[in-house]
Scaffold this active site. Structure first.
Site, short mmCIF file in Angstrom:
data_model
loop_
_atom_site.label_atom_id
_atom_site.label_comp_id
_atom_site.label_asym_id
_atom_site.label_seq_id
_atom_site.Cartn_x
_atom_site.Cartn_y
_atom_site.Cartn_z
N LYS A 113 10.78 -4.37 86.33
CA LYS A 113 10.92 -2.96 86.70
C LYS A 113 10.10 -2.72 87.95
CE LYS A 113 7.76 -1.66 82.96
NZ LYS A 113 7.60 -0.91 81.73
N LYS A 148 16.33 2.36 87.94
CA LYS A 148 15.57 2.49 86.71
C LYS A 148 15.63 3.95 86.27
CE LYS A 148 11.32 1.64 84.27
NZ LYS A 148 11.74 2.73 83.37
N ARG A 199 14.10 2.89 71.33
CA ARG A 199 13.32 1.68 71.50
C ARG A 199 12.21 1.55 70.47
NH1 ARG A 199 9.41 0.29 76.17
NH2 ARG A 199 8.08 -0.37 74.46
#
Ligand SMILES: [Zn+2]
Ligand SMILES: [Zn+2]
Lengths: 376, 558
Positions: free
Chosen positions: B416, B244, B264
């Protein structure tokens, strides 16, 4: 114009409360004293334990309801008595039933202590009456220019609309408000033809005291009465329920099934306060003067000197100073807005933790604490 | 404008999603397309850049209300929000005119930008004379680009789907990039046509036009123990495991000879990253990659602080580009040869991505490496090396999952699996009242650690972090009461307190910093826990903080 006597003020602040040395009596003292003049029956102004009480005739019923058996002498508005050479009279403050400003006069010098006041008309009590004086002692609960109340017609139109819309959907409308003053003003102002009006046990005895004092209020029933008859949720549909703020979030609320809740307080003007309160609606309604009201009242007295008590003391003192009026602060133990936040929230937390029922003892508990409700 | 302000007020008081949806739907059903176009823009989080500086707003408000500066400041302290303060202190309107939202934006909001203060001042006064309290509040929020409405984008999407009868997924797809329109080009503002295109009947397939990206697929936090992984997730062989990365999530779009880079937040950031613009130019038209923008130095990732510094730079000279070069670490391919690839399973998209990168070798685009492990225990061991590798943990992507929209789980899941944040026990030394919902409660705190070990009589508390989240409302009220009780001094809205409260603070990153008194800067500090069990003397020290610094992290002075 009489000479002001800075070395010999008519009223001073003492640990027990506001004190008149010439007359040897106190106004709204927070510690037990021999002689007390009480401006009004809210719990931060009227306390038990004094030797002798002087208050208005109009407020006698509510004061006795709250303080029980006290040695009480009453005066009609405007009627004067003399005590130790001090001429004392009480004048309408427009705050709640029986609320008064205290006028004292010694050798031609006049001081007026406002207690709490508002200047808008309120059909449940005598209207505020400006009293000319040399020195005025004013409250400052809402002493910031952000606080400006709308006309009460518009306010009650909002409340009626909310109640009517809920009633149309078969929902209960629970309106949290301070049990003494605010609740009766709402009762008097709403459109009672919309539906039945029910009250929490903390509100009902004060309604009775108002009615006994000659204030006409629409018919109300206690929630406890319906509950005792084993009524189910449907019995409450469409009703307006008046309850003290401490009932919010308590088990007492469960009986209403589908309800909408609202809170009536001057603090509801601010979005942050409305959101923290966590009710669906906030109605901006106060029994204290707004900013224009405070300035108007001060001007009307013609006072050259002003003492500011509980609320926005710093702001109002500075503003008056910049506008040519000698202004000072009296530190009192009346509900203080700033410190009140934490205190009121503690109270709200306790109320939420304690199971509430509208029995007589819990009614007393609900009435305690600073006025304006347990408002943030 | 009146209807939009009223919608805002209604949404602000409602809590149930269904009620909010009903309010939105009835608003859109009754609103002309030109106004609805802007309403969607604002509700979906679109913000025109701040057009009037706060200072000009304050001065205009003080003048209009006839208040001295100190009194205006007192009001602001009590309210905690500038737009709300102004809306409350202004005198009532002299007349009420209802101006449609689109007209207000075109005639009042947008022309304010770039005008000298005295022109803005006059325009604001004129505007306020015609507005009610609510319109003033919403209007100032729009002018300052700070309107926050308690509705999700998803809810706006559902409302538009409800009024138009179009599938919500299609609306969501069309809505991507919508809020960036105001900045794409001066003339491409959301107009009636843009709104009608959002709710037009489904036509020729789902092909994205222009530079429009796809809705990002977002991961859910994995918060359970390693022991639970086998039972919940099955074998690691069913998962594509990656690191990540701690950068900026982005889509790189190459269509019709042009390159767009979207972050994003659906901001168009192409111009901030010339490297990626050049990289995208080497790819064929009809390509969309999803990945992470990172500063890459000597073959490895640099701390996030460096990327943050670079974003802050107005001018991207050769020196800046050399000091903090960026790459796109690509991990997904969403469009290839103009065809939407999102319904392909994850492993097939991965294979396609590897093929495309091998064939075209775009400079500045690398592929996110896969992490292999036979079982979860082995992966967990690797997971512990995350911090040393400069990553935040691992991503687990179901091998047969399609690429979903937002946080949906219906076509597969991304997890995640983050490393535990750093933590330290620190002492509360200053408190400040919060804003908005928490105005008049002390909610923003400054924390300190001891500069010397326990027992040293000369030691003092050194502030190192500010935090304002992580406590429950109940805890906030208790801390608020203690702050009031233990106040030593007031400086404006800030109170210093006698140190009595210890909190465990968590943060995501730590770096040496010459700009901070403590010599240390932490990233995303938050309160993990109130250590009511811990006396102030036992709080952590500066030495404890310094031990958390990684070798190499001293480069970041953000
Ligand atoms: Zn009172
Ligand atoms: Zn009071």
């Amino acid at each position: 114009m009489p000479i002001q006597s800075p070395d010999n003020p008519l009223i001073i602040a003492r640990p027990e409360g506001l004190y008149c040395p010439a007359g040897d009596f106190y106004i709204d003292p927070w510690r037990p004293v021999a002689r007390a003049i009480i401006t009004h029956a809210h719990s931060d102004h009227a306390r038990v334990g004094h030797g002798h009480y002087l208050a208005t005739q109009a407020g006698e019923q509510v004061l006795r309801h709250r303080l029980g058996d006290i040695a009480l002498q009453t005066l009609r508005y405007g009627e004067a008595v003399s005590h130790n050479g001090v001429r004392i009279s009480l004048h309408p403050a427009g705050h709640v039933l029986g609320s008064a400003q205290v006028r004292i006069e010694v050798a031609g010098e006049v001081w007026v202590a406002s207690g709490d006041y508002k200047v808008e008309p309120d059909p449940t009590c005598a209207a505020f009456e400006p009293v000319r004086c040399d020195t005025f002692i004013t409250e400052s609960t809402f002493g910031l220019p952000i606080y400006r109340w709308q006309h009460s017609d518009a306010l009650f139109a909002e409340i009626n609309q909310w109640w009517r819309a809920n009633a149309a959907q078969g929902r209960v409308s629970v309106l949290f408000c301070y049990a003494f003053g605010k609740a009766q003003r709402i009762l008097r102002g709403v459109d009672a033809s919309i539906g039945p009006i029910l009250t929490h046990g903390a509100v009902a005895p004060l309604n009775d005291a108002y009615r006994a004092s000659g204030v006409a209020l629409p018919a109300t029933r206690r929630v406890a009465e319906l509950a005792a008859r084993g009524e189910n949720k449907a019995a409450y549909a469409g009703a307006l329920v008046l309850a003290p703020p401490s009932a919010a979030g308590s088990t007492w609320m469960r009986r209403f099934g589908d309800y909408s809740d609202a809170f009536a307080s001057g603090w509801m003007l601010l979005r942050g306060a409305r959101r923290r309160r966590g009710v669906e609606r906030g109605f901006v309604m106060s029994d204290h003067a707004d900013w224009p009201g405070l300035l108007w009242a001060i001007e009307q007295t013609g006072a050259q000197q002003v003492y500011v008590t509980h609320g926005q003391t710093g702001v109002l003192t500075r503003w008056l100073g910049e506008h040519g009026i000698a202004a000072h602060t009296f530190h009192t133990q009346y509900g203080d807005e700033d410190e009140g936040v934490g205190q009121q929230q503690d109270e709200a937390t306790q109320a939420a933790a304690a199971p509430m029922d509208d029995a007589a003892d819990s009614a007393h508990r609900a009435e305690q604490g600073p006025e304006e409700g347990a408002a943030p | 404008m009146k209807q939009f302000a009223a919608l805002y007020a209604e949404l602000d008081t409602l809590t149930a999603s269904n009620a909010k949806l009903a309010a939105l739907t009835s608003y859109f059903a009754a609103t002309p397309a030109a106004d609805a176009a802007w309403a969607v823009y604002f509700l979906a989080g679109g913000k025109p850049r701040q057009v009037v500086p706060a200072k000009v707003l304050r001065q205009a408000a003080q003048a209009a209300a006839g208040l001295p500066e100190w009194l205006f400041d007192e009001c602001y302290d009590a309210v905690g929000d500038l737009a709300e303060t102004i809306s409350l202190v202004l005198p009532p309107a002299s007349s009420t005119v209802d101006i449609p939202l689109a007209q207000w934006v075109a005639d009042t909001l947008l022309p304010l930008r770039g005008e000298p203060p005295e022109v803005q001042h006059a325009a604001l006064s004129r505007m306020w004379q015609q507005q009610n309290r609510l319109e003033r509040f919403v209007g100032i929020k729009l002018i300052t680009g700070s309107l926050r409405v308690g509705v999700s984008r998803l809810l706006v999407t559902r409302a538009l789907a409800a009024v138009s009868g179009i599938d919500a997924k299609l609306v969501a797809q069309r809505l991507v990039g919508y809020t960036a329109q105001a900045v794409v080009a001066g003339k491409a503002l959301p107009d009636a046509a843009a709104y009608l295109a959002l709710i037009a009947p489904a036509g020729n397939g789902g092909v994205q036009r222009g530079g429009q990206p796809y809705p990002f697929f977002l991961a859910h936090p994995w918060q359970q123990d390693v022991a639970a992984m086998a039972a919940q997730l099955g074998s690691p062989a069913q998962w594509q495991v990656e690191w990540k990365w701690d950068g900026i999530r982005a889509q790189l779009v190459k269509r019709a000879g042009d390159v767009w880079v979207w972050s994003r937040g659906e901001d168009l950031v192409t111009e901030r990253f010339p490297e990626l613009q050049a990289a995208g130019a080497t790819l064929p038209d009809g390509t969309v990659l999803d990945g992470e923008i990172l500063v890459w130095l000597d073959g490895q990732v640099a701390p996030f602080a460096l990327l943050q510094q670079r974003i802050g730079r107005k001018n991207l000279g050769a020196k800046v580009l050399a000091a903090a070069p960026v790459i796109l670490l690509a991990y997904d391919i969403l469009e290839w040869q103009g065809v939407d690839q999102r319904t392909l399973p994850q492993h097939a998209r991965r294979a396609l991505l590897e093929q495309v990168l091998a064939d075209y070798h775009p400079p500045g685009i690398q592929r996110s490496p896969l992490v292999a492990g036979d079982d979860w225990a082995q992966l967990a061991t690797l997971h512990t090396s995350s911090r040393a590798r400069g990553v935040e943990g691992m991503m687990l992507k179901a091998r047969d999952a399609a690429y979903g929209i937002g946080r949906t789980k219906d076509v597969g899941t991304w997890w995640k699996w983050k490393i535990d944040p750093y933590s330290i026990d620190a002492v509360l030394i200053y408190a400040q009242a919060g804003h908005g919902r928490r105005a008049s409660l002390y909610t923003d705190y400054t924390f300190a650690v001891w500069d010397k070990p326990q027992g040293d009589a000369t030691r003092a508390l050194v502030p190192f972090a500010k935090a304002y989240s992580g406590l429950t409302d109940e805890e906030i009220r208790k801390v608020d009461a203690i702050v009031r009780r233990t106040t030593v001094e007031k400086f404006g809205p800030v109170r210093s307190v006698t140190p009595t409260l210890v909190f465990e603070l968590g943060f995501e990153g730590i770096a040496a910093s010459s700009r901070h008194k403590s010599g240390i800067a932490v990233r995303f500090p938050r309160m993990l826990r109130w250590r009511q069990d811990k006396p102030v003397a036992e709080a952590d020290t500066l030495a404890d903080l310094q031990m958390l610094l990684q070798p190499g992290s001293t480069a970041a002075n953000a």
